[in-house]
Design a protein around this motif. Structure first.
Motif, mmCIF file in Angstrom:
data_model
loop_
_atom_site.group_PDB
_atom_site.id
_atom_site.type_symbol
_atom_site.label_atom_id
_atom_site.label_comp_id
_atom_site.label_asym_id
_atom_site.label_seq_id
_atom_site.Cartn_x
_atom_site.Cartn_y
_atom_site.Cartn_z
ATOM 1 N N ILE A 169 0.930 -1.304 0.217
ATOM 2 C CA ILE A 169 -0.104 -0.034 -0.467
ATOM 3 C C ILE A 169 0.327 1.522 -0.013
ATOM 4 C CG2 ILE A 169 -1.662 1.236 1.552
ATOM 5 C CD1 ILE A 169 -2.334 -0.730 2.628
ATOM 6 N N ASP A 172 -6.279 5.326 -1.893
ATOM 7 C CA ASP A 172 -6.831 5.122 -2.395
ATOM 8 C C ASP A 172 -6.869 3.353 -3.094
ATOM 9 O OD1 ASP A 172 -4.716 4.618 -4.445
ATOM 10 O OD2 ASP A 172 -5.422 5.903 -5.768
ATOM 11 N N GLN A 173 -5.350 2.912 -2.473
ATOM 12 C CA GLN A 173 -5.306 1.346 -2.231
ATOM 13 C C GLN A 173 -5.714 0.459 -1.055
ATOM 14 O OE1 GLN A 173 -1.150 1.965 -3.461
ATOM 15 N NE2 GLN A 173 -1.294 0.090 -4.013
ATOM 16 N N SER A 223 -9.510 -1.522 -1.425
ATOM 17 C CA SER A 223 -9.127 -3.317 -2.418
ATOM 18 C C SER A 223 -8.304 -4.134 -1.282
ATOM 19 C CB SER A 223 -8.459 -2.990 -3.752
ATOM 20 O OG SER A 223 -7.065 -2.026 -3.393
ATOM 21 N N SER A 243 -3.209 -7.654 -2.320
ATOM 22 C CA SER A 243 -2.799 -7.215 -0.924
ATOM 23 C C SER A 243 -1.291 -7.242 -0.258
ATOM 24 C CB SER A 243 -3.738 -7.434 0.184
ATOM 25 O OG SER A 243 -4.305 -9.029 0.360
#
Length: 331
Positions: free
Chosen positions: A220, A224-225, A228, A277
């Motif tokens: 990350i 904005d990540q 998800s 992730s």
């Protein structure tokens, strides 16, 4: 052998007088009175119980029960005075297994969780730090999955082989872990993860270690990540916790292959979701490297995602997927 009457002693009761030490019926032991008839081969089979052979007519004259015996079977006790019997059997010969020592119940599982988590995190961090060029996610996937499966297989009979705070939470919620051990397990796992990350730092090349942030999760880089990544962690951890709960806790689906099923699920998750992730699935795996390498960016995601997944899976198991002893509804 037909049984005529069954009695249970409410306090120690002598059975007969003869050569040697007199036999006695201890509290809770059972006295069987066979129906009249030859005992034949049965006597030969019970030669080792010769001290228990006696005449019941002297024990209950005129159909009266001696003090300390209570009739457990609805057959008439008065018959025993008419038909002297020669067999008394102690049905309480199988002793109950001894209670495990407090160390085995309280301390040893925590030691196993600490050691197992340390080994798992150390192998996992090294596989990320020393990732050979060209292997992509295959090397970390195989290293994490195989290390986890082997560690659970070796230590699982001591602690259950959780090695993961999210797994411990899920197991407690489905009835596979006593609530008094939940916090000690979490502390042991976090301490073990710190030790494992420290070992990885000690043996890895310094430049490679810092380039990989010590095996911490750095996927990350912007806000904005987060959605998800959080969604990916919830999905991947749900798969892992489901495998653990159904393979190790649910009686209907429990399997001796659970350790390797758990390891394979981690391998599959890393191969499938590593780019989404980082496929952490384990707050302890995120905590140890973050502490040692002092990298805390978006660290909270790797706690919230797995813990939410544990809550989701435990709800499914308790309401829909578990067997009758596990489900809370529709029993």
């Amino acid at each position: 052998m037909q049984i005529q009457s069954i009695f249970r002693a409410s306090h120690p009761l002598p059975l007969y007088r003869g050569q040697g030490e007199p036999a006695s019926l201890a509290v809770g032991q059972v006295l069987l009175i066979p129906a009249p008839g030859p005992i034949g081969d049965l006597s030969l089979q019970l030669q080792s119980l010769e001290p228990l052979l006696c005449s019941i007519s002297s024990l209950c004259p005129r159909g009266r029960l001696p003090p300390g015996l209570s009739l457990l079977h609805p057959m008439a006790a008065a018959e025993c005075s008419h038909h002297p019997v020669k067999l008394v059997m102690d049905m309480d010969t199988k002793a109950k297994p001894p209670q495990p020592h407090w160390y085995e119940r309280r301390v040893q599982p925590c030691v196993a969780e600490l050691l197992g988590t340390a080994l798992f995190v150390c192998i996992g961090c090294l596989s990320s730090v020393e990732d050979a060029a060209g292997t992509g996610r295959l090397q970390p996937a195989l290293a994490h999955g195989l290390a986890l499966g082997l560690t659970i297989a070796v230590l699982g009979d001591i602690s259950g082989g959780h090695l993961n705070p999210a797994v411990s939470l899920g197991m407690w919620l489905v009835g596979g872990l006593n609530i008094t051990m939940l916090i000690p397990y979490w502390v042991s796992q976090l301490c073990g993860a710190t030790v494992g990350a420290g070992l990885a730092k000690a043996v890895a090349a310094s430049e490679q270690y810092w380039n990989a942030s010590g095996g911490a999760f750095t996927i990350i880089t912007a806000d904005d990540q987060v959605p998800s990544v959080l969604g990916g962690e919830i999905i991947l951890t749900s798969f892992l916790v489901l495998v653990v709960c159904m393979g190790a806790a649910n009686g209907k689906t429990k399997t001796p292959l659970a350790p390797f099923c758990v390891g394979f699920s981690v391998t599959v998750n890393i191969l499938a979701g590593g780019a989404v992730s980082g496929a952490c699935m384990n707050p302890a795996r995120a905590f140890g490297p973050a502490l040692v390498a002092n990298y805390w960016d978006y660290h909270w995601v790797y706690w919230v995602g797995p813990m939410v997944a544990a809550l989701i899976v435990s709800t499914l198991v308790r309401t829909l997927l578990g067997d009758r002893s596990t489900r809370l509804l529709l029993k």
